[in-house]
Write a protein that holds these residues in place. Structure first.
Motif, PDB file in Angstrom:
ATOM      1  N   GLU A  93      23.043   8.687 -22.944  1.00  0.00           N
ATOM      2  CA  GLU A  93      23.532   7.468 -23.588  1.00  0.00           C
ATOM      3  C   GLU A  93      22.476   6.912 -24.539  1.00  0.00           C
ATOM      4  N   SER A 104      34.382   7.762 -21.536  1.00  0.00           N
ATOM      5  CA  SER A 104      32.992   7.892 -21.084  1.00  0.00           C
ATOM      6  C   SER A 104      32.808   9.114 -20.198  1.00  0.00           C
ATOM      7  N   LYS A 105      33.776   9.374 -19.333  1.00  0.00           N
ATOM      8  CA  LYS A 105      33.654  10.498 -18.403  1.00  0.00           C
ATOM      9  C   LYS A 105      33.968  11.840 -19.053  1.00  0.00           C
ATOM     10  N   ILE A 163      29.052   7.502 -16.970  1.00  0.00           N
ATOM     11  CA  ILE A 163      29.289   8.704 -17.763  1.00  0.00           C
ATOM     12  C   ILE A 163      29.064   9.894 -16.836  1.00  0.00           C
ATOM     13  N   ILE A 165      29.347  -2.249 -20.467  1.00  0.00           N
ATOM     14  CA  ILE A 165      29.747  -0.849 -20.615  1.00  0.00           C
ATOM     15  C   ILE A 165      28.876   0.065 -19.747  1.00  0.00           C
ATOM     16  N   ARG A 166      27.619  -0.289 -19.576  1.00  0.00           N
ATOM     17  CA  ARG A 166      26.739   0.520 -18.734  1.00  0.00           C
ATOM     18  C   ARG A 166      27.184   0.558 -17.273  1.00  0.00           C
ATOM     19  N   ARG A 223      27.202   9.058 -25.082  1.00  0.00           N
ATOM     20  CA  ARG A 223      27.866   7.792 -25.370  1.00  0.00           C
ATOM     21  C   ARG A 223      26.916   6.927 -26.203  1.00  0.00           C
ATOM     22  N   THR A 271      37.824   2.814 -21.507  1.00  0.00           N
ATOM     23  CA  THR A 271      36.419   3.141 -21.751  1.00  0.00           C
ATOM     24  C   THR A 271      35.914   4.152 -20.735  1.00  0.00           C
ATOM     25  N   GLU A 272      36.358   4.015 -19.488  1.00  0.00           N
ATOM     26  CA  GLU A 272      35.954   4.959 -18.443  1.00  0.00           C
ATOM     27  C   GLU A 272      36.457   6.368 -18.742  1.00  0.00           C
ATOM     28  N   SER A 296      21.906   3.229 -26.675  1.00  0.00           N
ATOM     29  CA  SER A 296      22.435   1.876 -26.848  1.00  0.00           C
ATOM     30  C   SER A 296      21.603   1.120 -27.869  1.00  0.00           C
ATOM     31  N   CYS A 302      32.798  12.461 -22.310  1.00  0.00           N
ATOM     32  CA  CYS A 302      31.888  12.643 -23.442  1.00  0.00           C
ATOM     33  C   CYS A 302      30.567  13.251 -22.963  1.00  0.00           C
ATOM     34  N   ILE A 304      26.483   3.172 -27.826  1.00  0.00           N
ATOM     35  CA  ILE A 304      26.980   1.800 -27.767  1.00  0.00           C
ATOM     36  C   ILE A 304      26.253   0.955 -28.807  1.00  0.00           C
TER      37      ILE A 304
END
Length: 407
Positions: free
Chosen positions: A199, A170-171, A193, A188-189, A176, A166-167, A201, A173, A178
């Motif tokens: 983001e 995320s890094k 990112i 996930i937060r 993100r 996920t990291e 959510s 994108c 969710i």
């Protein structure tokens, strides 16, 4: 260890020969590029013509949303809002789909895709027949030569819950997205990112049906209402955020008693005809939820029907949103008028499905009371309809960045 594409492991679902490097290196498309419209509308046609998918009404509804005429109407709305401003895709969108409503990733992906983004979508490892058929159709269509541009711009993957994977995504994108429960979002937060990314959510939500009891009594045939309520409730077994979990009855006590009897008898008949997935697990879940409610709250009446179970609440203080388990459990509350809703609406409340109230009455309720919650109000039968404005976010706009030209 810093995660890289070489030290993380995930399964690629679509395209079958998909490559994350191709996605990262590909350029964005212009908003509502013809190739994107063609891809979505062709997939819509294939779903609607697939006999194996006709037994899944949620997929038929999704395909109807994807039809070309609707996509073109979205395009018109987008450009009417944009006017002379310059809106472009953000870059790469990373979508994390929920496990309870897997097909939500299609709406999230396609709205992002329509405005030109590249997309990486992580779906749950929970398999089901309709998702397998859908992914097979996506794989087959994306492999066609005419859709080579599409194949290079998306990746559908799956993996067990793994912070390193996920990291990595995320890094890399630019936005993100969710979709999941509160716990999932908070977890996930905690994974960063990149500083220039944003983001969105979409957390746990609670939805409500409001019924004018007199309208049921005044109609000789309420069959359409019964079917619509069933669809809103049971397409995802009440697991969708927009499925009704509380039914509010508006009227006097005498009308409400009569209307409730007609309504639940009618809904039960539709349930008996259509629902074939009853399990002991669902029954136990409801038993635990209702027993917990009885322990925590006073003056409630629990119906003993194991299939569609209602819990009559004495007042709005007995609404226990976090105890609700879905699976055919409905809280019930009596109201004298719509304004009483404002006494218990909170931020967690998403959709109100109404029956027996006109648009002006509903609009007046909103403008007079300024409720702190509620993101959408629709007719019962449309609670499960997806809109590009979701949880208060205009997704077509959120998936874009604006270039300010001031010369």
């Amino acid at each position: 260890m810093t995660p890289t594409k070489d030290n993380i492991k995930y399964s690629t679902i679509a395209p079958s020969d998909g490559n994350v490097d191709k996605v990262f290196k590909s350029k964005i498309l212009k908003p509502f590029d013809n190739i994107a419209i063609d891809f979505i509308s062709e997939l819509s046609n294939k779903i609607l013509k697939n006999n194996n998918l006709k037994e899944f009404p949620e997929l038929v509804s999704m395909a109807f949303w994807m039809r070309k005429s609707h996509i073109l109407s979205l395009k018109k709305e987008f450009f009417n809002k944009k006017k002379e401003r310059v809106w472009l895709a953000r870059g790469t969108a990373f979508h994390i789909a929920p496990s309870n409503v897997d097909t939500i990733f299609i709406y999230s992906w396609f709205l992002s895709f329509l405005v030109g983004n590249k997309n990486i979508i992580r779906v749950s490892q929970n398999n089901n027949e309709q998702l397998d058929i859908l992914l097979e159709l996506i794989n087959k269509q994306s492999s066609e030569n005419k859709f080579q541009q599409i194949q290079d711009r998306f990746l559908i993957i799956t993996y067990e819950h793994n912070n390193q994977i996920t990291e990595f995504f995320s890094k890399n994108c630019d936005i993100r997205v969710i979709w999941g429960g509160d716990n999932t979002i908070n977890q996930i937060r905690s994974i960063a990112i990149k500083p220039t990314a944003i983001e969105l959510s979409f957390a746990d939500k609670f939805s409500i049906a409001i019924i004018n009891s007199k309208e049921i009594l005044n109609k000789l045939d309420n069959d359409e209402l019964f079917k619509n309520f069933y669809n809103d409730s049971f397409w995802f077994d009440q697991q969708a955020c927009s499925s009704p979990k509380l039914v509010c009855w508006v009227g006097n006590d005498s009308d409400i008693i009569k209307a409730k009897k007609i309504f639940w008898n009618g809904v039960s008949k539709v349930y008996d005809e259509k629902f074939d997935e009853f399990s002991s697990t669902r029954a136990v879940d409801k038993m635990v939820a209702t027993y917990s409610l009885a322990i925590e709250k006073d003056n409630i009446f629990i119906d003993k029907n194991p299939l569609i179970q209602t819990v009559q609440l004495d007042n709005h203080n007995s609404i226990a949103r976090d105890l609700h388990c879905g699976a055919g459990l409905f809280y019930e509350l009596k109201l004298k008028n719509l304004d009483e809703l404002n006494e218990f609406i909170i931020k967690k409340d998403q959709t109100i499905g109404v029956y027996g109230f006109d648009k002006k009455t509903v609009a007046n309720f909103v403008s007079d009371n300024l409720p702190q919650g509620i993101d959408r109000i629709v007719s019962i039968g449309r609670m499960m309809d997806f809109s590009y404005v979701w949880d208060g976010h205009d997704l077509l706009r959120e998936f874009c960045r604006e270039i300010n030209i001031d010369i």
